[in-house]
Design a protein around this motif. Structure first.
Motif, PDB file in Angstrom:
ATOM      1  N   PRO A   1       0.834  -1.209   0.000  1.00  0.00           N
ATOM      2  CA  PRO A   1       0.000   0.000   0.000  1.00  0.00           C
ATOM      3  C   PRO A   1       0.870   1.262   0.000  1.00  0.00           C
ATOM      4  CG  PRO A   1      -0.797  -1.591   1.608  1.00  0.00           C
ATOM      5  CD  PRO A   1       0.525  -2.099   1.119  1.00  0.00           C
ATOM      6  N   TYR A   2       0.462   2.237  -0.725  1.00  0.00           N
ATOM      7  CA  TYR A   2       1.252   3.453  -0.816  1.00  0.00           C
ATOM      8  C   TYR A   2       0.368   4.662  -0.547  1.00  0.00           C
ATOM      9  CZ  TYR A   2      -0.690   2.999  -5.525  1.00  0.00           C
ATOM     10  OH  TYR A   2      -1.534   2.809  -6.579  1.00  0.00           O
ATOM     11  N   GLY A   3       0.979   5.695  -0.059  1.00  0.00           N
ATOM     12  CA  GLY A   3       0.267   6.900   0.330  1.00  0.00           C
ATOM     13  C   GLY A   3       0.052   7.838  -0.832  1.00  0.00           C
ATOM     14  N   PRO A   4      -0.559   8.983  -0.594  1.00  0.00           N
ATOM     15  CA  PRO A   4      -0.859   9.934  -1.665  1.00  0.00           C
ATOM     16  C   PRO A   4       0.396  10.589  -2.228  1.00  0.00           C
ATOM     17  CG  PRO A   4      -1.347  10.901   0.468  1.00  0.00           C
ATOM     18  CD  PRO A   4      -1.002   9.480   0.732  1.00  0.00           C
ATOM     19  N   ALA A   5       0.420  10.687  -3.513  1.00  0.00           N
ATOM     20  CA  ALA A   5       1.479  11.421  -4.211  1.00  0.00           C
ATOM     21  C   ALA A   5       0.914  11.826  -5.559  1.00  0.00           C
ATOM     22  CB  ALA A   5       2.731  10.568  -4.385  1.00  0.00           C
ATOM     23  N   ASP A   6       0.614  13.087  -5.720  1.00  0.00           N
ATOM     24  CA  ASP A   6       0.090  13.545  -7.002  1.00  0.00           C
ATOM     25  C   ASP A   6       0.581  14.962  -7.291  1.00  0.00           C
ATOM     26  OD1 ASP A   6      -1.918  15.594  -5.993  1.00  0.00           O
ATOM     27  OD2 ASP A   6      -2.761  13.807  -5.065  1.00  0.00           O
ATOM     28  N   SER A   7       0.571  15.312  -8.560  1.00  0.00           N
ATOM     29  CA  SER A   7       1.008  16.644  -8.968  1.00  0.00           C
ATOM     30  C   SER A   7       0.139  17.115 -10.121  1.00  0.00           C
ATOM     31  CB  SER A   7       2.487  16.646  -9.383  1.00  0.00           C
ATOM     32  OG  SER A   7       2.686  15.832 -10.527  1.00  0.00           O
ATOM     33  N   SER A   8       0.015  18.426 -10.252  1.00  0.00           N
ATOM     34  CA  SER A   8      -0.801  18.993 -11.325  1.00  0.00           C
ATOM     35  C   SER A   8      -0.171  20.293 -11.798  1.00  0.00           C
ATOM     36  CB  SER A   8      -2.232  19.240 -10.846  1.00  0.00           C
ATOM     37  OG  SER A   8      -2.248  20.191  -9.792  1.00  0.00           O
ATOM     38  N   ALA A   9      -0.519  20.675 -13.027  1.00  0.00           N
ATOM     39  CA  ALA A   9      -0.052  21.936 -13.608  1.00  0.00           C
ATOM     40  C   ALA A   9      -1.114  22.415 -14.586  1.00  0.00           C
ATOM     41  CB  ALA A   9       1.290  21.760 -14.314  1.00  0.00           C
ATOM     42  N   SER A  10      -1.238  23.728 -14.723  1.00  0.00           N
ATOM     43  CA  SER A  10      -2.254  24.260 -15.627  1.00  0.00           C
ATOM     44  C   SER A  10      -1.799  25.574 -16.241  1.00  0.00           C
ATOM     45  CB  SER A  10      -3.579  24.478 -14.882  1.00  0.00           C
ATOM     46  OG  SER A  10      -3.447  25.504 -13.918  1.00  0.00           O
ATOM     47  N   SER A  11      -2.375  25.867 -17.393  1.00  0.00           N
ATOM     48  CA  SER A  11      -2.150  27.133 -18.095  1.00  0.00           C
ATOM     49  C   SER A  11      -3.511  27.647 -18.546  1.00  0.00           C
ATOM     50  CB  SER A  11      -1.224  26.936 -19.300  1.00  0.00           C
ATOM     51  OG  SER A  11      -1.171  28.113 -20.093  1.00  0.00           O
ATOM     52  N   VAL A  12      -3.810  28.910 -18.218  1.00  0.00           N
ATOM     53  CA  VAL A  12      -5.092  29.512 -18.562  1.00  0.00           C
ATOM     54  C   VAL A  12      -4.839  30.739 -19.431  1.00  0.00           C
ATOM     55  CG1 VAL A  12      -7.198  30.592 -17.687  1.00  0.00           C
ATOM     56  CG2 VAL A  12      -6.122  28.724 -16.402  1.00  0.00           C
ATOM     57  N   PHE A  13      -5.519  30.794 -20.564  1.00  0.00           N
ATOM     58  CA  PHE A  13      -5.412  31.945 -21.466  1.00  0.00           C
ATOM     59  C   PHE A  13      -6.798  32.289 -21.980  1.00  0.00           C
ATOM     60  CE2 PHE A  13      -5.051  33.847 -25.660  1.00  0.00           C
ATOM     61  CZ  PHE A  13      -4.120  34.853 -25.453  1.00  0.00           C
ATOM     62  N   GLU A  14      -7.212  33.532 -21.776  1.00  0.00           N
ATOM     63  CA  GLU A  14      -8.521  33.974 -22.248  1.00  0.00           C
ATOM     64  C   GLU A  14      -8.471  35.460 -22.582  1.00  0.00           C
ATOM     65  OE1 GLU A  14     -12.840  34.676 -20.217  1.00  0.00           O
ATOM     66  OE2 GLU A  14     -12.085  32.603 -20.184  1.00  0.00           O
ATOM     67  N   VAL A  15      -9.034  35.824 -23.708  1.00  0.00           N
ATOM     68  CA  VAL A  15      -9.084  37.227 -24.119  1.00  0.00           C
ATOM     69  C   VAL A  15     -10.422  37.510 -24.780  1.00  0.00           C
ATOM     70  CG1 VAL A  15      -7.940  36.711 -26.314  1.00  0.00           C
ATOM     71  CG2 VAL A  15      -7.957  39.057 -25.467  1.00  0.00           C
ATOM     72  N   THR A  16     -10.993  38.675 -24.471  1.00  0.00           N
ATOM     73  CA  THR A  16     -12.243  39.133 -25.075  1.00  0.00           C
ATOM     74  C   THR A  16     -11.947  40.368 -25.914  1.00  0.00           C
ATOM     75  OG1 THR A  16     -13.558  38.298 -23.221  1.00  0.00           O
ATOM     76  CG2 THR A  16     -14.580  39.967 -24.618  1.00  0.00           C
ATOM     77  N   PHE A  17     -12.489  40.397 -27.128  1.00  0.00           N
ATOM     78  CA  PHE A  17     -12.202  41.525 -28.013  1.00  0.00           C
ATOM     79  C   PHE A  17     -13.408  41.831 -28.896  1.00  0.00           C
ATOM     80  CE2 PHE A  17     -10.765  37.631 -30.044  1.00  0.00           C
ATOM     81  CZ  PHE A  17     -11.290  37.713 -31.333  1.00  0.00           C
ATOM     82  N   ASP A  18     -13.431  43.045 -29.422  1.00  0.00           N
ATOM     83  CA  ASP A  18     -14.470  43.479 -30.350  1.00  0.00           C
ATOM     84  C   ASP A  18     -13.927  43.529 -31.764  1.00  0.00           C
ATOM     85  OD1 ASP A  18     -16.605  43.737 -28.655  1.00  0.00           O
ATOM     86  OD2 ASP A  18     -16.339  45.871 -28.290  1.00  0.00           O
ATOM     87  N   VAL A  19     -14.783  43.277 -32.722  1.00  0.00           N
ATOM     88  CA  VAL A  19     -14.480  43.457 -34.141  1.00  0.00           C
ATOM     89  C   VAL A  19     -15.524  44.418 -34.700  1.00  0.00           C
ATOM     90  CG1 VAL A  19     -14.413  42.341 -36.406  1.00  0.00           C
ATOM     91  CG2 VAL A  19     -13.388  41.209 -34.429  1.00  0.00           C
ATOM     92  N   LEU A  20     -15.083  45.538 -35.272  1.00  0.00           N
ATOM     93  CA  LEU A  20     -15.994  46.549 -35.801  1.00  0.00           C
ATOM     94  C   LEU A  20     -16.212  46.424 -37.300  1.00  0.00           C
ATOM     95  CD1 LEU A  20     -14.847  49.713 -33.798  1.00  0.00           C
ATOM     96  CD2 LEU A  20     -16.568  47.984 -33.199  1.00  0.00           C
ATOM     97  N   ASP A  21     -15.219  45.906 -38.020  1.00  0.00           N
ATOM     98  CA  ASP A  21     -15.309  45.687 -39.456  1.00  0.00           C
ATOM     99  C   ASP A  21     -14.906  44.244 -39.747  1.00  0.00           C
ATOM    100  OD1 ASP A  21     -15.932  48.453 -40.308  1.00  0.00           O
ATOM    101  OD2 ASP A  21     -13.949  48.864 -39.476  1.00  0.00           O
ATOM    102  N   PRO A  22     -15.435  43.630 -40.809  1.00  0.00           N
ATOM    103  CA  PRO A  22     -15.070  42.243 -41.116  1.00  0.00           C
ATOM    104  C   PRO A  22     -13.563  42.051 -41.231  1.00  0.00           C
ATOM    105  CG  PRO A  22     -16.930  42.923 -42.461  1.00  0.00           C
ATOM    106  CD  PRO A  22     -16.419  44.171 -41.775  1.00  0.00           C
TER     107      PRO A  22
END
Length: 259
Positions: free
Chosen positions: A117-138
């Motif tokens: 039996p073995y005990g807890p051992a875990d790891s995690s990593a994350s990257s978050v990217f989000e941007v909101t923008f307007d387009v006025l002309d095509p």
């Protein structure tokens, strides 16, 4: 004569060119992990996060950490147990008026040296990217996205990629990018949100666990000229050239050329 021609050229370029209008952005990288024991002897853990909010500019962030734990397992095993977890995350991203790009890499690993039996051992990593923008002309867009990943055990890395607009809904949505991907189309006037997020989770395993994912996204836009307005501008430019030519001939004493 050069000055009027230059002004006309600048006028045409200014009227025809369009840009993204970034409104808000969020970028973040994080890494965390824990290493413990089954005998209640305590745990070692870490958690690191770096983030930035704002609509424009570059972000270059990285975090990493590790946790180690050694403890004696119950007497029926009579030996030492070793638990190790580590992870890291990096992100480089740019938000500009004609380009939005992000490159990130994530990895995590765990090791458990124990026959039983073995005990807890875990790891995690994350990257978050989000941007909101307007387009006025095509705007015509070209979006290139790529992913490289690998893992030794389940669960695999998670990836969330989407481009949505307020009135059109989902334009691009793909949670299973593999290799190189290319998308293109037209962004019509609207409010848009672009997301490109990923995370990994390495779990405790007697054989060890290793996760890795690397991804990149590059969005570039160019204006879509409007046929009616462009024709009118060209007509104005042509009329200006005629006027400049006639004024030049008058000043030099030459007869104006009929057009």
């Amino acid at each position: 004569m050069k000055t009027p021609l230059l002004l006309i050229a600048l006028f045409l370029c200014g009227q025809a060119y369009g840009y993204l209008i970034p409104l808000s952005g969020f970028r973040s990288v994080s890494a965390s992990g824990i290493a413990g024991s089954i005998s209640g002897g305590g745990q070692s853990s870490y958690s690191e996060t770096e983030s930035l909010t704002g609509p424009l500019g570059a972000f270059d962030g990285s975090v990493s950490g590790f946790a180690d734990r050694k403890d004696t397992v119950p007497s029926s095993y009579g030996r030492m147990g070793s638990y190790h977890a580590e992870s890291a995350a990096t992100q480089t991203s740019i938000i500009a008026v004609d380009q939005i790009s992000v490159t990130a890499s994530l990895w995590g690993s765990t090791r458990v040296s124990l026959a039983g039996p073995y005990g807890p051992a875990d790891s995690s990593a994350s990257s978050v990217f989000e941007v909101t923008f307007d387009v006025l002309d095509p705007l015509a867009y070209q979006l290139d996205a790529s992913r490289i990943l690998g893992w030794h055990a389940m669960p695999p890395p998670n990836l969330n990629f989407s481009l949505t607009s307020a009135h059109q809904g989902a334009i691009l949505s793909n949670t299973s990018l593999t290799g190189a991907n290319h998308f293109s189309g037209i962004l019509f006037p609207d409010n848009y949100t672009l997301r490109f997020n990923a995370d990994i989770f390495a779990v405790a395993d007697p054989l060890g666990d290793f996760k890795y994912v690397e991804y990149s996204m590059n969005l570039r836009v160019t204006p879509v000229p409007d046929a009616g307005s462009t024709g009118a501008l060209l007509a104005m430019a042509f009329a200006g050239l005629i006027l400049v030519r006639r004024m030049s001939n008058r000043n030099t004493g030459h007869r104006a050329v009929s057009v």
